[in-house]
Design a protein around this motif. Structure first.
Motif, short mmCIF file in Angstrom:
data_model
loop_
_atom_site.label_atom_id
_atom_site.label_comp_id
_atom_site.label_asym_id
_atom_site.label_seq_id
_atom_site.Cartn_x
_atom_site.Cartn_y
_atom_site.Cartn_z
N ASP A 33 -13.87 -27.58 29.64
CA ASP A 33 -12.69 -27.91 29.00
C ASP A 33 -11.90 -28.44 30.46
N THR A 34 -11.75 -29.68 30.69
CA THR A 34 -11.09 -29.90 31.99
C THR A 34 -9.66 -29.59 31.82
N GLY A 35 -8.86 -29.81 30.61
CA GLY A 35 -7.50 -29.42 30.42
C GLY A 35 -7.35 -27.98 30.71
N TYR A 38 -6.74 -28.04 34.88
CA TYR A 38 -5.51 -28.52 34.94
C TYR A 38 -4.27 -27.40 34.65
N ARG A 39 -4.62 -26.63 33.58
CA ARG A 39 -3.54 -25.60 33.17
C ARG A 39 -3.73 -24.56 34.10
N ALA A 40 -4.67 -23.96 34.53
CA ALA A 40 -4.73 -22.85 35.30
C ALA A 40 -4.37 -23.39 36.53
N VAL A 99 2.53 -29.20 32.68
CA VAL A 99 1.01 -29.57 33.25
C VAL A 99 0.78 -30.83 33.36
N SER A 100 1.51 -31.64 32.47
CA SER A 100 1.29 -33.32 32.82
C SER A 100 2.08 -33.90 34.18
N THR A 101 3.04 -33.35 34.61
CA THR A 101 3.67 -33.54 35.85
C THR A 101 2.69 -33.26 36.92
N VAL A 108 -4.29 -33.43 43.17
CA VAL A 108 -4.57 -32.49 42.30
C VAL A 108 -5.58 -33.00 41.62
N ARG A 109 -5.69 -34.26 41.16
CA ARG A 109 -6.64 -34.95 40.40
C ARG A 109 -8.05 -35.13 41.31
N ASP A 110 -7.84 -35.56 42.77
CA ASP A 110 -8.87 -35.61 43.47
C ASP A 110 -9.61 -34.15 43.55
N GLY A 129 -11.43 -34.14 28.05
CA GLY A 129 -10.19 -34.39 28.91
C GLY A 129 -9.37 -35.54 28.56
N ARG A 130 -9.22 -36.18 29.67
CA ARG A 130 -8.25 -37.55 29.27
C ARG A 130 -9.04 -38.78 30.25
N ASP A 131 -9.71 -38.57 31.22
CA ASP A 131 -10.00 -39.47 32.19
C ASP A 131 -11.60 -39.38 32.31
N ILE A 132 -12.30 -38.57 31.57
CA ILE A 132 -13.72 -38.32 31.85
C ILE A 132 -14.53 -39.65 31.45
N GLU A 176 5.75 -35.93 24.28
CA GLU A 176 6.20 -35.91 25.75
C GLU A 176 4.90 -36.25 26.52
N ARG A 177 3.85 -35.06 26.23
CA ARG A 177 2.54 -35.19 27.13
C ARG A 177 1.65 -36.41 27.07
N ASP A 178 1.66 -36.87 25.69
CA ASP A 178 1.04 -38.04 25.55
C ASP A 178 1.57 -39.20 26.44
N LEU A 180 3.58 -39.03 29.18
CA LEU A 180 3.14 -38.79 30.45
C LEU A 180 1.75 -39.12 30.78
N ASP A 181 0.82 -38.64 29.89
CA ASP A 181 -0.44 -38.84 30.34
C ASP A 181 -0.89 -40.34 30.33
N GLU A 182 -0.06 -41.20 29.32
CA GLU A 182 -0.68 -42.67 29.21
C GLU A 182 0.03 -43.46 30.08
N THR A 183 1.28 -42.93 30.77
CA THR A 183 2.07 -43.86 31.80
C THR A 183 1.82 -43.48 33.22
N ARG A 184 1.02 -42.31 33.45
CA ARG A 184 1.01 -42.02 34.82
C ARG A 184 0.08 -43.15 35.72
N GLU A 185 0.37 -42.97 36.95
CA GLU A 185 -0.25 -44.07 37.73
C GLU A 185 -1.68 -43.82 38.02
O1 C5P Z 1 -6.31 -30.87 26.94
P1 C5P Z 1 -5.40 -30.05 27.23
O2 C5P Z 1 -4.25 -30.31 26.07
O3 C5P Z 1 -5.35 -28.60 27.27
O4 C5P Z 1 -4.86 -30.48 28.65
C1 C5P Z 1 -3.43 -30.36 29.21
C2 C5P Z 1 -2.85 -31.42 30.18
O5 C5P Z 1 -3.81 -31.48 31.22
C3 C5P Z 1 -2.84 -32.85 29.62
O6 C5P Z 1 -1.66 -33.12 28.67
C4 C5P Z 1 -3.05 -33.68 30.90
O7 C5P Z 1 -1.82 -33.79 31.47
C5 C5P Z 1 -3.70 -32.73 31.57
N1 C5P Z 1 -5.03 -33.25 31.67
C6 C5P Z 1 -5.60 -34.20 32.44
N2 C5P Z 1 -6.70 -34.73 32.65
C7 C5P Z 1 -7.91 -34.30 32.23
C8 C5P Z 1 -7.53 -32.97 31.29
C9 C5P Z 1 -6.35 -32.70 31.01
O8 C5P Z 1 -4.65 -35.07 33.19
N3 C5P Z 1 -8.94 -34.57 32.32
#
Ligand code: C5P
Length: 220
Positions: A33-35, A38-40, A99-101, A108-110, A129-132, A176-178, A180-185
């Protein structure tokens, strides 16, 4: 069949982890669970009081150790931050609202992408995740992109939190998270061209598993 990488990406709170965990159990794969990772990391920077300072976050990255350990009583892995079990603390609305910011910071992503690639090096993993499918494992043999109606998603998260947070706030946070997640660079949330879409708004987990089993049998 040779073990493969299954990438499960999609919107917040659409049951990715539940689906990915069930899929991993079905095929004897490891679930990641990669989310949660990022949360931790976000929990750490909140605790340090530096959540609003990207430059301080980047400076602290080397001090942050994130790992999973299997809990045989629960029958699933739990997430650890610098050796402490933080599994029950990472789902709070406070973490969700930052978490999204934090995840949008390239360094952080690297860090976390490198760790995820290491965890999946032997294949036989279901990673959500979001970018797997786009960044972490663009060569994944099976890519699933999940989506569901935002109201359905907010209700699921509300039930998961057992009513501890107001429904409207959860819904607002998901939308809001959707965004941010869709529009980040760096690595925005988007469907990989070769991903199969699963809209589970009106599907049970069993129905989703049957759908996935059909896909898997096409790969075998
Ligand atoms: O999956 P979950 O909702 O727990 O993820 C929390 C947040 O972590 C997402 O909203 C997103 O901002 C970030 N995330 C990400 N890339 C991933 C997994 C999660 O940016 N691969």
């Amino acid at each position: 069949m040779a073990r493969i990488i299954i990438a499960v990406d999609g919107y917040s709170s659409c049951g990715k982890s539940t689906f990915a965990r069930a899929l991993a159990a079905r095929y004897g794969y490891i679930f990641i669970d990669t989310g949660a990772m990022y949360r931790a990391l976000t929990l750490y920077v909140i605790n340090q009081g530096i959540v609003n300072s990207p430059s301080r976050i980047v400076e602290e990255l080397d001090k942050i150790d994130i790992s999973f350990k299997f809990n045989s009583q629960l029958g699933r892995s739990e997430i650890y931050l610098n050796g402490a079990n933080v599994d029950s603390r990472i789902r709070s609305l406070e973490v969700s609202s930052h978490v999204s910011t934090v995840s949008a910071i390239p360094q952080v992503r690297d860090k976390l992408v490198a760790l995820q690639q290491f965890m999946g090096r032997d294949k036989g993993v279901v990673m959500d995740g979001r970018d797997i499918g786009t960044v972490v494992f663009p060569q994944a043999e099976l890519k699933i992109f999940m989506t569901a109606d935002p109201k359905v998603r907010a209700m699921r998260r509300y039930n998961e939190l057992q009513g501890r947070e107001p429904f409207e706030e959860i819904e607002r946070n998901i939308i809001e998270r959707d965004h941010l997640d869709e529009t980040r660079e760096t690595s925005p949330l988007r469907r990989a061209d070769d991903a199969v879409v699963l809209d589970n708004s009106n599907m049970t987990v069993e129905e989703q598993m049957e759908w996935a089993e059909q896909l898997m049998s096409g790969i075998r």
